[in-house]
Design a protein around this motif. Structure first.
Motif, short mmCIF file in Angstrom:
data_model
loop_
_atom_site.label_atom_id
_atom_site.label_comp_id
_atom_site.label_asym_id
_atom_site.label_seq_id
_atom_site.Cartn_x
_atom_site.Cartn_y
_atom_site.Cartn_z
N TRP A 107 12.71 -32.41 3.30
CA TRP A 107 13.35 -31.68 4.38
C TRP A 107 12.99 -30.21 4.34
O TRP A 107 12.61 -29.67 3.30
CB TRP A 107 14.87 -31.86 4.33
N LEU A 108 13.12 -29.58 5.48
CA LEU A 108 12.76 -28.17 5.62
C LEU A 108 14.00 -27.31 5.37
O LEU A 108 14.97 -27.37 6.13
CB LEU A 108 12.22 -27.90 7.02
N PRO A 109 14.01 -26.51 4.30
CA PRO A 109 15.16 -25.63 4.05
C PRO A 109 15.32 -24.63 5.20
O PRO A 109 14.36 -24.28 5.88
CB PRO A 109 14.77 -24.91 2.75
N ASN A 110 16.52 -24.15 5.39
CA ASN A 110 16.78 -23.22 6.49
C ASN A 110 15.92 -21.98 6.39
O ASN A 110 15.39 -21.47 7.37
CB ASN A 110 18.26 -22.82 6.51
N THR A 155 10.71 -31.64 -3.60
CA THR A 155 10.94 -33.08 -3.69
C THR A 155 9.63 -33.84 -3.44
O THR A 155 8.91 -33.55 -2.48
CB THR A 155 11.98 -33.54 -2.64
N TYR A 202 7.02 -26.71 1.10
CA TYR A 202 8.31 -26.10 1.39
C TYR A 202 9.49 -26.82 0.76
O TYR A 202 10.64 -26.46 0.99
CB TYR A 202 8.52 -25.98 2.91
N ASN A 203 9.20 -27.84 -0.05
CA ASN A 203 10.27 -28.58 -0.71
C ASN A 203 9.70 -29.17 -1.99
O ASN A 203 8.61 -29.77 -1.97
CB ASN A 203 10.78 -29.69 0.21
N GLU A 232 9.82 -29.31 11.07
CA GLU A 232 11.14 -29.93 11.05
C GLU A 232 11.05 -31.43 11.29
O GLU A 232 10.13 -31.94 11.92
CB GLU A 232 12.03 -29.28 12.11
N ALA A 258 13.05 -21.70 5.22
CA ALA A 258 11.62 -21.97 5.35
C ALA A 258 11.15 -21.92 6.79
O ALA A 258 9.99 -22.13 7.08
CB ALA A 258 11.28 -23.34 4.75
N SER A 259 12.08 -21.66 7.71
CA SER A 259 11.65 -21.57 9.10
C SER A 259 10.81 -20.31 9.33
O SER A 259 10.09 -20.20 10.31
CB SER A 259 12.86 -21.55 10.03
#
Length: 428
Positions: free
Chosen positions: A400-403, A218, A215-216, A374, A405-406
């Motif tokens: 980090w979890l992008p918004n 990075t 989900y990221n 999260e 990606a929830s």
């Protein structure tokens, strides 16, 4: 450079009762001493002794000598000039003993000997978690009241790290015959307990952890200078590039027989990196890929193992190509697991190079009351490699979890990001 203190590393909270116990059983008296069987039991769940094996030392209480040994030998004979006729095996006040190698003639063996000093961990291979030898001691006491226990025991496995306590006389060991119909016992027994400290074993860490997720994009690499820093100006040869034309000469050069790692030049300079990749998300499950990479050109890791702490390990559904054992250091809390390779398949982690890695995937079942991507929840709390605590990245650097990606991602997008993230770790 990352450092750690002795107070934090001397006690292992994941294996609080782990130790190596040396049991010294006197089996018979002789005219000037006794014959004893010495056995080292590895009661550590995941820390083992790998090649070139253990080295055991002690100091005699009086003027004892070793007439003969079976299953082991001392590294030096010492000065035996006071003896005429039969010459002892060792006359040193402080003998140093090593195991014999595999292939030793049968008439020089006893049970649990002759493995080159290798002792496996208690969980990984309990049948090979002990090592024994027989010693015939002279110029010593010949009764329970006149014999004196040795002192100043030392254990190297193969380097420093273990501290041994004083020898304590205990109840004589009992032995049951194979048919279970008769019990015999030693004439006298004493125990020595040795415990491990990572701080004493080395001043810097030996492994680190990197992280990534679907989900990221990075990739969080190991912290810079985790195990040392590249400094060829003041320390030439501290590392070597993987494509260097001088690689072969560096590996076989000075220090090739020492315990000093020769690592591939990286930002972290660690011999071992463990990569944790959150790979896939399903409706009721989620999937992780683990890769262990060896950056040490001078070490093949035999019988390697990982210990991982994560709250979802109580719902580990499936594991691919690794062995698994649940550890419960905190009683009923099942959040710690030990992983190791399958025998003859991937139980050997080869030296740095194209074959210097092993990998597996873990499938977890979600617990709706706790599961989340999260705040770094999907990443491990702690990882050990071969019993040494690996350095984790700082929590504020976790992917980090992008918004957006929830919500559940589509399979196609998720697969694309997974493949991209997994390929990128090899270029970090």
């Amino acid at each position: 450079m990352a450092e750690f203190g002795p107070l934090r590393e001397a006690y292992d909270s994941l294996d609080p009762n782990g130790n190596i116990t040396i049991k010294w059983d006197i089996m018979q008296w002789t005219p000037d001493g006794y014959v004893a069987v010495v056995t080292m039991f590895n009661f550590q769940q995941y820390r083992h002794i790998q090649a070139p094996g253990w080295t055991l030392g002690w100091t005699w209480a009086k003027k004892e000598v070793i007439w003969s040994m079976v299953g082991a030998q001392t590294t030096e004979q010492g000065d035996c000039s006071r003896f005429k006729g039969n010459t002892p095996h060792c006359c040193k006040k402080d003998p140093t003993v090593v195991d014999l190698l595999p292939g030793t003639p049968y008439n020089q063996q006893i049970a649990n000997c002759c493995k080159g000093g290798v002792i496996n961990s208690w969980v990984q291979d309990p049948a090979n978690a002990a090592s024994s030898f027989q010693v015939s001691v002279g110029a010593a006491g010949t009764t329970n009241k006149t014999v004196r226990v040795p002192k100043n025991f030392t254990l190297r496995a193969p380097g420093p790290g273990y501290t041994c306590g004083i020898a304590k006389i205990v109840k004589p060991t009992k032995f049951v015959t194979q048919d279970g119909r008769r019990t015999t016992q030693a004439l006298m027994t004493w125990n020595v307990t040795c415990t491990y400290s990572q701080f004493l074993a080395q001043k810097t860490p030996t492994c680190c952890v990197s992280l990534s997720s679907f989900y990221n994009d990075t990739i969080v690499n190991c912290p810079t200078c985790t195990c040392g820093c590249q400094n060829n100006a003041t320390q030439p040869g501290s590392c070597v590039e993987g494509d260097s034309p001088y690689l072969a000469s560096a590996v076989n050069g000075a220090g090739k027989n020492s315990f000093t790692p020769l690592v591939q030049c990286t930002s972290h300079m660690c011999p071992i990196r463990v990569h944790w990749h959150v790979k896939l998300n399903y409706k009721e499950y989620w999937r992780v890929k683990i890769a262990i990479t060896n950056f040490n050109y001078r070490m093949n890791y035999t019988q390697w193992n990982l210990v991982i702490q994560h709250p979802n390990l109580d719902n580990l559904t499936q594991l691919f190509s690794f062995n698994y054992k649940s550890l419960t250091p905190y009683g009923g809390i099942n959040d710690t697991a030990m992983l190791w390779g399958v025998k003859y398949y991937n139980d050997l982690l080869m030296q740095a190079g194209p074959y210097g890695n092993v990998q597996s995937e873990l499938l977890f079942k979600k617990d709706p009351s706790t599961f989340t991507f999260e705040k770094g929840w999907a990443f491990p709390r702690r990882i050990y490699f071969n019993g040494d605590n690996c350095v984790m990245p700082p929590p504020d650097s976790y992917p980090w979890l992008p918004n957006a990606a929830s919500h559940l991602m589509s399979t196609s997008v998720m697969t694309l990001l997974t493949a991209s993230a997994w390929l990128l770790i090899y270029y970090v």
